[in-house]
Design an enzyme around this catalytic site. Structure first.
Site, PDB file in Angstrom:
ATOM      1  CE  LYS A  57      -3.627  -2.853   1.692  1.00  0.00           C
ATOM      2  NZ  LYS A  57      -4.911  -3.073   2.559  1.00  0.00           N
ATOM      3  CD  GLU A  75      -6.475  -0.150   0.980  1.00  0.00           C
ATOM      4  OE1 GLU A  75      -5.767   0.140   0.679  1.00  0.00           O
ATOM      5  OE2 GLU A  75      -6.850  -1.226   2.755  1.00  0.00           O
TER       6      GLU A  75
HETATM    7  P1  PGA Z   1      -4.870  -6.867   5.656  1.00  0.00           P
HETATM    8  O1  PGA Z   1      -4.875  -6.187   3.820  1.00  0.00           O
HETATM    9  O2  PGA Z   1      -3.744  -7.898   5.034  1.00  0.00           O
HETATM   10  O3  PGA Z   1      -3.858  -5.512   5.946  1.00  0.00           O
HETATM   11  O4  PGA Z   1      -5.683  -6.536   5.641  1.00  0.00           O
HETATM   12  C1  PGA Z   1      -4.556  -7.227   2.353  1.00  0.00           C
HETATM   13  C2  PGA Z   1      -4.999  -5.559   0.969  1.00  0.00           C
HETATM   14  O5  PGA Z   1      -5.241  -5.157   1.106  1.00  0.00           O
HETATM   15  O6  PGA Z   1      -4.340  -6.519  -0.040  1.00  0.00           O
END
Ligand code: PGA
Length: 260
Positions: free
Chosen positions: A11, A100
């Site tokens: 991210k 997202e």
């Molecule tokens: P997370 O994110 O493992 O922090 O829940 C997974 C993703 O959004 O790919």
């Protein structure tokens, strides 16, 4: 047997030196501790792509991917990055349709479909994310939502194009929340996705498509999730930012590969 895949989604985390340090740690731990043939895909922010591709060069099971790419080939889109640019760094993958992006950047199934087409034209392999919100699950709508995401986002592809896709089922209520889907909940959805793939592309394609689970995956819950018949690995967010945790998850996945 389908290959096992663990993908990291960093991210918008890790500046340049931090990203290099994290990836160097991951490589070291993989080299020292991981045996087996599962594929590991690391998807950092754009600024890291080229450097990580260079670092990954002598590690055949490691691939690098971007977290998004624009639907147009090029043009006056200030601040955007094209699929061709991503590919030119040596990166092989791109994540498309992450929840997202759908949520904060209003990406629709239709836009995801266009991005997939452009990424394929530029020889990128795709990890396409689908998943329902908490509200949709509480209303019992998860199957309808997923079916729409598949139909509108992916099913325009022909069989040859579809072979370049990996699907990640990421229930939005489980992303970054610490609440994971139970192994049974995740398996039920993965089974459903595979059935839809079979109806659209036939059993062989459905059997060969890698379907990852994503959403608060960690070294503790990974074993149960990855032991499910239709779960072929994970897309890991938060836990991929700690080399130790990420490699422990890879090791769990590898173990499944050895057992089967
Ligand atoms: P997370 O994110 O493992 O922090 O829940 C997974 C993703 O959004 O790919």
């Amino acid at each position: 047997m389908r290959k096992k895949v663990i993908a990291a989604n960093w991210k918008m985390n890790e500046d340049y030196p931090e990203g290099l340090a994290l990836f160097t740690d991951v490589i070291k731990l993989i080299r020292d501790e991981v045996t087996g043939s599962q594929e590991v895909i690391v998807c950092p922010p754009f600024i890291h792509l080229h450097a990580l591709v260079q670092l990954a060069k002598n590690h055949p099971q490691l691939s690098i991917g971007a977290q998004d790419a624009h639907q147009s080939q090029s043009g006056a889109f200030t601040g955007e990055v094209s699929a061709k640019m991503v590919r030119s760094t040596g990166a092989e993958y791109v994540i498309l349709g992450h929840s997202e992006r759908r949520h904060y950047f209003n990406e629709t199934n239709e836009l995801v479909a266009k991005k997939i087409d452009t990424a394929l034209l530029n020889n990128l392999k795709i990890i396409c994310c689908i998943g329902e919100t908490k509200k949709e699950r509480e209303a019992g709508q998860q199957f309808n939502v997923l079916e729409r995401q598949l139909t509108e986002g992916l099913f325009h592809l022909d069989e040859t194009q579809f072979a370049h896709l990996t699907i990640a089922y990421e229930p939005i209520w489980a992303i970054g929340t610490g609440v994971t889907a139970t192994a049974a909940q995740a398996q039920e959805i993965h089974r459903f996705i595979r059935k839809k793939l079979s109806a659209r592309y036939g059993d062989e394609t459905a059997d060969h498509t890698v379907i990852l689970y994503g959403g608060s995956c960690n070294p503790k819950n990974a074993a149960e999730l990855f032991s499910q018949k239709d779960i072929d690995g994970g897309l890991i967010g938060g836990a991929s930012l700690k080399a130790r945790d990420f490699v422990d998850i890879i090791k769990v996945c590898n173990f499944k590969g050895v057992l089967l």
